[in-house]
Design an enzyme around this catalytic site. Sequence first.
Site, PDB file in Angstrom:
ATOM      1  N   SER A  52      36.960  59.297  -2.965  1.00 47.80           N
ATOM      2  CA  SER A  52      36.804  60.475  -3.500  1.00 47.80           C
ATOM      3  C   SER A  52      35.852  61.524  -2.884  1.00 47.80           C
ATOM      4  O   SER A  52      34.949  60.699  -2.496  1.00 47.80           O
ATOM      5  CB  SER A  52      36.692  60.553  -5.041  1.00 47.80           C
ATOM      6  OG  SER A  52      35.510  60.243  -5.478  1.00 47.80           O
ATOM      7  N   ASP A  53      35.975  62.756  -2.969  1.00 43.44           N
ATOM      8  CA  ASP A  53      34.891  63.555  -2.685  1.00 43.44           C
ATOM      9  C   ASP A  53      34.140  63.274  -4.054  1.00 43.44           C
ATOM     10  O   ASP A  53      34.602  62.993  -5.104  1.00 43.44           O
ATOM     11  CB  ASP A  53      35.239  64.942  -2.677  1.00 43.44           C
ATOM     12  CG  ASP A  53      34.283  65.967  -1.982  1.00 43.44           C
ATOM     13  OD1 ASP A  53      33.155  65.179  -1.774  1.00 43.44           O
ATOM     14  OD2 ASP A  53      34.697  66.870  -1.330  1.00 43.44           O
ATOM     15  N   TRP A  54      32.693  63.717  -3.780  1.00 42.95           N
ATOM     16  CA  TRP A  54      31.732  63.485  -4.947  1.00 42.95           C
ATOM     17  C   TRP A  54      32.043  64.182  -6.159  1.00 42.95           C
ATOM     18  O   TRP A  54      32.074  65.470  -6.246  1.00 42.95           O
ATOM     19  CB  TRP A  54      30.458  63.706  -4.326  1.00 42.95           C
ATOM     20  CG  TRP A  54      29.786  62.868  -3.772  1.00 42.95           C
ATOM     21  CD1 TRP A  54      28.400  62.394  -3.963  1.00 42.95           C
ATOM     22  CD2 TRP A  54      30.301  61.798  -2.723  1.00 42.95           C
ATOM     23  NE1 TRP A  54      28.141  61.356  -3.174  1.00 42.95           N
ATOM     24  CE2 TRP A  54      29.007  60.891  -2.625  1.00 42.95           C
ATOM     25  CE3 TRP A  54      31.212  61.659  -2.011  1.00 42.95           C
ATOM     26  CZ2 TRP A  54      29.215  59.807  -1.495  1.00 42.95           C
ATOM     27  CZ3 TRP A  54      31.648  60.797  -1.117  1.00 42.95           C
ATOM     28  CH2 TRP A  54      30.405  59.731  -0.883  1.00 42.95           C
ATOM     29  N   GLY A  56      34.935  63.807  -7.515  1.00 44.95           N
ATOM     30  CA  GLY A  56      36.182  64.605  -7.298  1.00 44.95           C
ATOM     31  C   GLY A  56      37.576  63.706  -8.012  1.00 44.95           C
ATOM     32  O   GLY A  56      38.834  63.868  -7.316  1.00 44.95           O
TER      33      GLY A  56
END
Length: 827
Positions: free
Chosen positions: A221-223, A225
């Site tokens: 995931s994006d941070w 996210g």
Amino acid sequence: MIDSILDQMTLEEQVSLLSGADFWTTVPVERLGVPKIKVTDGPNGARGAGSLVAGVKATCFPVGIALGATWNPELVGQMGAALARQAKSKGAAVLLAPTVNIHRSGLNGRNFECYSEDPMLTAELAVAYIDGVQGEGIAATIKHFAGNESEIERQTMSSDIDERTLREIYLPPFEQAVRRASVMAVMSSYNRLNGTYTSEHYWLLTKVLRQEWGFDGIVMSDWFGSHSTAETINAGLDLEMPGPARDRGEKLVAAVREGKVEAATVKAAARRMLLLLERVGAFEKTPALTERAIDLPEDRALIRRLGAEGAVLLKNDSILPLAKTSLDRIAVIGPNAATARVMGGGSAQIAAHYTVSPLEGIRAALANANSISHAVGCRHNRLIDVFKGKITVEYFKGRGCKGHPLHVETVEKGEFFWFELPSGDLDPAHFSARMTMQFVPEESGDHVFGMTNAGLARLFVDGALTVDGHDGWTRGENYFGTANAEQRGAARLEAGKAYAVTVEYEPSTANGEGINLIAVRFGVEKPLGEADIAAAVETARNADVALLFVGRDGEWDAEGLDLPDMRLPGRQEELIERVAAANANTVVVLQTGGPVEMPWLGKVRAVMQVWYPGQELGNAVADVLFGDVEPGGRLPQTFPKALADNSAITGDAAVYPGKDGHVHYEEGVFVGYRHHDTRAVEPLFPFGFGLGYTRFSWGEPKLSSYEMGPDGVTVSVDVTNIGDRAGSELVQLYISSPKTKVERPDKELRAFAKLSLQPGETGTAVMKIRPRDLAYFDVEGGAFRAEPGNYQLIVAANAADIRFIIDQPSPSAYVLSPSHQATSLIG
């Protein structure tokens, strides 16, 4: 070995691999000898773990759009290898790059971080970048998958994109990274795609990425996210970042026990995590525990070369290159002249080893430095100039800066973005910090103090509260939308007098949409006005040539916000016009992360776009201005005459910037030059445009065949440098299709070749197209389809400069599945 370890793991241990341990590392399983690994940003440098804006120094390379402007995959591959070595110096095994989202609107805050408006150019550069990184044993992470072309409401916005547009425009760079570069990691984006978060999008992560393209790496995931437990793991998201676990851990174990997630699904994800560790050699070697700053001469040279290779000469009315010996007086003017704007803002930021401003680079290039005069003219900063000087920072347990400090340090810049606090005894959710410094103004008069903070803060001048970032705090757009809008306060100060400035900071527990960050930035400046523009005009009037350095900086071109328009901020346009009126030999050097409108274009003799080219900015610019090297760049993005000429800017908020949580990509495949060509919208500067310092002649194109077969067709063009200087020429190959049941662009880039030639030298541009290059995505058939008929091959110097058109008969129609395998061939 991996399967043996996996079979010995408990469910809890398998689950532990699927969340980060902290902001940058994964979870080890010491019982079985499974190590942790570290990841690091980013696209233009390998940052240390402690802070977004400070900490251990790192080499600062050019940003993505500057790399796109090089049209030079080989050079970008060299940069990838250099970045991998930088990542090793930070003890990291995974680099969170490259960024390959498409230039859609021209207003995206991260436009600078991406390569191009064209998926083919983007894919070629991304593959080279990944090959360079992974060839050194470091995993690359291609991002953001997918539909992340704006920063507006980026945590929740749904990018509504039809499948044909996805397949033809937004997915190809990711697809090629998987198929050709075997990228080891993919990062999902923050946004939703057609209503579903990409971190829990089964069609995207499993059906397309894994089943169709054959991806066997990890998806992270994006941070902050990821938003769910069962949904993300079932969709194909392997790693939740950052740690510690929020939606995984005990929640995921419980989801397996309750039958919401199959144990085999967890095991498969854990296996992919172990495979990543094996691929980066984590089982055989222990990364360095201490981060190091390595400043290598070969990296300096590469950055300098990349800067010149990506510099795009947009206009040259017989003034460039400048002769070093014939200029007695040079005026260096503008807000980007004495300050080195070397990178964009957001997670791509690093603490560079050093930076070279244009003024410094010009002075170093000229023996007679006394001939150079300098004036700022005006400012363009979105935030007040950050404080620079000695700052004493005291850290306290608990809030309110009470008692004795637990840790004291000295820093040189008034910006703090903490990933890690300087002492393990400090709780990131329950600490406070006091920053004290002295400010001695150079001039008397009104000064403005400014501060923005993710958390709560107050700024005092000689004990008086001047900026309040505490009472009434509300979220704004700074620090990825977790900080308030910059708060400002004025004070009248006397030149030469020392003023005590104190900032007191403490974190907040609720500062933004699932992301809790701790950061503060403060500064002070004396506003510029009419007298400063007038002084710049007089400086220009008394010079042989006026070099104007204008544009934006990392406060404007930044993650977390989009641009308000496509104009130069502040009074820069006025500055250009007034300087040009005072000096007929005015050269404008632009630094922006994308296109700008140029109402002043006809009033200056030359314009050069240099983007944000890294720490060697000033030296690279001087190299090009004085002709030591040529401007090798070509535009990777169309520059429209006006913002309204962009295909995403229709006046309908649902198309851009979005409405009711949805942004509809109504323009479909007609992005960038595809829009300008097909809709007959004349650009200011076309895609692929760029001037040089020499001249070339082109021979007739030669084809390996006039019929398209499974192995494709090769097109070759001889190019001769007929000038008296070395230079480079870009040859682009487009295809134009016969009429189909869907509307297709007038032409689409399918290959290119860049040649560097000495005077009198001839080189051959060799380009190849394959059946897929003729195809569009047939949604009903679920396949790429090339209809039978005559396809034109268009050989061009840029999208508006067509040199040859070749009719290419295609007697058969190819129908290709999304996995590239020809499922049928019909006559």
